[in-house]
Design an enzyme around this catalytic site. Structure first.
Site, short mmCIF file in Angstrom:
data_model
loop_
_atom_site.label_atom_id
_atom_site.label_comp_id
_atom_site.label_asym_id
_atom_site.label_seq_id
_atom_site.Cartn_x
_atom_site.Cartn_y
_atom_site.Cartn_z
N LYS A 63 0.84 -1.20 0.00
CA LYS A 63 0.00 0.00 0.00
C LYS A 63 0.87 1.25 0.00
O LYS A 63 1.87 1.32 0.72
CB LYS A 63 -0.89 -0.02 1.24
N SER A 139 -9.23 1.81 3.50
CA SER A 139 -8.41 2.58 2.59
C SER A 139 -7.40 1.75 1.80
O SER A 139 -6.73 2.27 0.90
CB SER A 139 -7.66 3.67 3.37
N SER A 163 -9.67 -0.50 7.31
CA SER A 163 -8.98 -0.33 6.03
C SER A 163 -8.35 -1.56 5.42
O SER A 163 -7.95 -1.52 4.26
CB SER A 163 -7.93 0.77 6.16
#
Length: 419
Positions: A63, A139, A163
């Site tokens: 990420k 996220s 997330s």
């Protein structure tokens, strides 16, 4: 999948260079906007002489909130458009490299990780591989989409309130949020230092168990006899009946495997959940205050709207943290008689991109509500794909470890996946 891939690479059945090149080609052609940057030259060089270890030669993604040496960490924001390349790997990335993994890409994130939808970022929205008109969840949007699309067998994400687990649920993959502090957050851009967790996403439970074994260095463990709590309060109910069906099927599978199912009440849950926004909002506001004052136009409007209100006094912030600690203790007492909890991961399945409300329900809240209590508590939790009674979009089932380690929790999750 991950374990078998690692075995094929270790045996020589699969050439690491061919594997990494294939992954890079598919990521380069990605139609779901899951990729922020490729590290092709370094990845191919490492694949030519992979470091030995349990993940030797395996391509993984990270990420874009987590530092990878040689690549900038832009956090999905124009604020960091000119960020220099990171000078060192975050410790969690260093663990992957030490195990022989090859980092091939930085992956899409909701801007600064401050949102559960995955459709707010400088590079545009990530798209759900099951239906590109719908959100991935966030996220860790790109981390989930890249696994769901079959590009990568293992990605790193972060989870402050939802997330890892919410995008896993919406994209039909497995997402593990370990207990608080189990993985280091150094080298990870902070959202909320008291709620941030590093987590992982994989296509299946066995892959998650293997990945966790590598990252944590902890041996596998059996949960033994099991008591599983089902939360009866209105707070825990989803809006989508398919999610109720998925949890019912999971409960049936657990019961068939010998688990005792116990109904629980959690009367403290609403005031506990209410502490999340002021705590996370205040910590995030403190991180971003200078940039917000100097360059507000570089933020996505939705992010600014969420960040700006949280200017609590020190006394108000401390009061919220004290309330959190008191109510987490009450939650622990209410759940003291069980080993794990089973519940939906989200109240809704994947919604259309850019839509804030569905059937009168606030999308953001619906994607956060059932996961955030376990960031406040710091308990391990995993989202696994559940049965989909209408044959439509994926449905996530969440398992939470009250008295279980991550390995034990994943053993229980395997029972659900097989039911």
């Amino acid at each position: 999948m991950l374990r078998a891939l690692a075995a094929r690479l270790a045996s020589g059945e699969l050439d690491p260079v061919a594997h990494v090149r294939d992954v890079l080609e598919r990521l380069a052609a990605d139609p779901f906007n899951s990729v922020v940057a490729l590290d092709a030259e370094r990845a191919l060089a490492e694949a030519a002489d992979p470091r030995p270890g349990p993940l030797s030669g395996v391509a993984v993604g990270v990420k874009d909130l987590i530092d990878v040496a040689g690549l900038p960490t832009r956090c999905g924001s124009t604020v960091l458009a000119d960020a220099p390349p990171a000078t060192a790997d975050a410790p969690v990335v260093a663990r992957l490299r030490a195990a022989g993994a090859i980092v091939v890409a930085k992956l899409h994130t909701h801007e600064f990780a401050f949102g559960p939808t995955g459709d707010v970022a400088a590079t545009g929205p990530a798209r759900n591989p099951h239906d590109p008109t719908r959100i991935t969840g966030g996220s860790s949007s790109g981390s989930a989409a890249a696994v769901a699309a079959g590009y990568l067998p293992f990605t790193l994400g972060t989870d402050t309130g939802a997330s890892v687990r919410t995008p896993a649920a919406l994209c039909g993959v497995v997402g593990l949020k370990p207990r608080f502090g189990a993985l280091p957050t150094d080298g990870v851009f902070p959202l909320s230092e008291t709620c941030d967790h590093v987590g992982l996403l994989t296509p299946d439970v066995d892959s998650a168990a293997f990945a966790w074994e590598v990252l944590s260095g902890e041996p596998a463990a059996d949960p033994g006899s099991l008591r599983v709590g089902v939360l009866a309060d209105d707070y825990w109910r989803p809006f989508d009946p398919v999610l109720d069906d998925a949890v019912a099927a999971a409960i049936a599978g657990l019961r068939a495997a010998g688990a005792e199912i116990v109904q629980l009440r959690t009367p403290m849950i609403d005031p506990l959940a209410a502490t999340y926004a002021p705590i996370v909002g205040s910590e995030a506001n403190a991180t971003h205050a200078a940039w917000m004052a100097e360059r507000p136009g570089d933020y996505q409007p939705a992010t600014m709207a969420r960040l700006a209100p949280w200017t609590l006094s020190a006394g108000e912030y401390i009061a919220a943290q004290r309330t959190r600690r008191r109510l987490v203790a009450e939650l622990a007492q209410a759940c003291a008689g069980v080993d794990a909890l089973v519940l939906p991961t989200t109240r809704l399945r994947a919604t259309p991109i850019g839509v804030a409300e569905v059937d009168g329900h606030d999308v953001r809240s619906a994607l956060l509500a059932l996961t955030l209590p376990f960031n406040l508590a710091g308990w391990p939790a995993v989202s696994v794909p559940g049965a989909v009674s209408d044959g439509g979009l994926p449905a996530g089932v969440q398992l939470v470890g009250v008295r279980l380690t991550e390995h034990q929790l994943l053993r229980v999750a395997a029972t659900i996946a097989q039911s």
